[in-house]
Design a protein around this motif. Structure first.
Motif, PDB file in Angstrom:
ATOM      1  N   ARG A   6       0.935  -1.130  -0.064  1.00  0.00           N
ATOM      2  CA  ARG A   6      -0.018   0.004  -0.039  1.00  0.00           C
ATOM      3  C   ARG A   6       0.941   1.290  -0.086  1.00  0.00           C
ATOM      4  N   TRP A   7       0.749   2.264  -0.881  1.00  0.00           N
ATOM      5  CA  TRP A   7       1.409   3.390  -0.925  1.00  0.00           C
ATOM      6  C   TRP A   7       0.856   4.284  -0.152  1.00  0.00           C
ATOM      7  N   HIS A  42       5.759   8.449   8.882  1.00  0.00           N
ATOM      8  CA  HIS A  42       5.689   7.334   9.532  1.00  0.00           C
ATOM      9  C   HIS A  42       4.559   7.149  10.492  1.00  0.00           C
ATOM     10  N   LEU A  43       4.273   8.460  11.161  1.00  0.00           N
ATOM     11  CA  LEU A  43       3.212   8.512  11.795  1.00  0.00           C
ATOM     12  C   LEU A  43       1.820   8.055  11.069  1.00  0.00           C
ATOM     13  N   ASP A  48      -2.654   4.309   9.828  1.00  0.00           N
ATOM     14  CA  ASP A  48      -3.329   3.395   9.046  1.00  0.00           C
ATOM     15  C   ASP A  48      -3.427   1.968   9.295  1.00  0.00           C
ATOM     16  N   VAL A  49      -2.205   1.579   9.748  1.00  0.00           N
ATOM     17  CA  VAL A  49      -2.053   0.174  10.325  1.00  0.00           C
ATOM     18  C   VAL A  49      -2.834  -0.256  11.458  1.00  0.00           C
ATOM     19  N   SER A  50      -2.864   0.790  12.394  1.00  0.00           N
ATOM     20  CA  SER A  50      -3.895   0.743  13.524  1.00  0.00           C
ATOM     21  C   SER A  50      -5.225   0.720  13.289  1.00  0.00           C
ATOM     22  N   GLU A  51      -5.557   1.682  12.383  1.00  0.00           N
ATOM     23  CA  GLU A  51      -6.972   1.572  11.765  1.00  0.00           C
ATOM     24  C   GLU A  51      -7.465   0.620  11.218  1.00  0.00           C
ATOM     25  N   ALA A  52      -6.540   0.033  10.227  1.00  0.00           N
ATOM     26  CA  ALA A  52      -6.888  -1.362   9.442  1.00  0.00           C
ATOM     27  C   ALA A  52      -6.910  -2.611  10.470  1.00  0.00           C
ATOM     28  N   TYR A  56       0.627  -6.547  11.871  1.00  0.00           N
ATOM     29  CA  TYR A  56       2.028  -6.142  11.542  1.00  0.00           C
ATOM     30  C   TYR A  56       1.811  -5.686  10.378  1.00  0.00           C
ATOM     31  N   ALA A  57       2.982  -4.769  10.172  1.00  0.00           N
ATOM     32  CA  ALA A  57       3.155  -4.186   8.923  1.00  0.00           C
ATOM     33  C   ALA A  57       4.718  -3.677   8.677  1.00  0.00           C
TER      34      ALA A  57
END
Length: 105
Positions: A6-7, A42-43, A48-52, A56-57
């Motif tokens: 994901r960009w 990065h934040l 986005d990682v948290s909301e999805a 891990y990412a």
């Protein structure tokens, strides 16, 4: 290594107003506007990682060059961390104060 990508557009630190830079860093911190832009990028990625709800990412810069053993290094680092609670595993090059984990030849 990657099942999906994901960009996420980065933040151009040079375009940030000085009040935004001042609000983004702790008093006395020495960061360039570019570094603040990277940090904000990065934040955004971590948000986005948290909301999805991802477990891990891997977050990298657009010009990253991963070594052939990047997956093995990351896996070994996770094993070496064991039961230690952690949120971020930084795979960087020689940053003072960072835990160094690598595959010894």
């Amino acid at each position: 290594l990657l099942k999906s990508t994901r960009w996420i557009s980065g933040v151009d630190g040079s375009a940030l107003a000085s009040r935004v830079v001042g609000a983004a860093v702790a008093e006395g911190a020495v960061l360039s506007q570019g570094e603040v832009g990277i940090w904000l990028s990065h934040l955004t990625a971590w948000q986005d990682v948290s909301e999805a709800g991802l477990p891990y990412a891997l977050i990298v810069e657009d010009d990253v060059v991963l070594s052939e053993d990047a997956r093995a290094v990351a896996c070994r680092a996770i094993v070496e961390l064991g039961a230690t609670a952690w949120d971020v595993l930084a795979l960087d090059v020689g940053i003072p104060g960072h835990l160094k984990v690598g595959l010894e030849q």
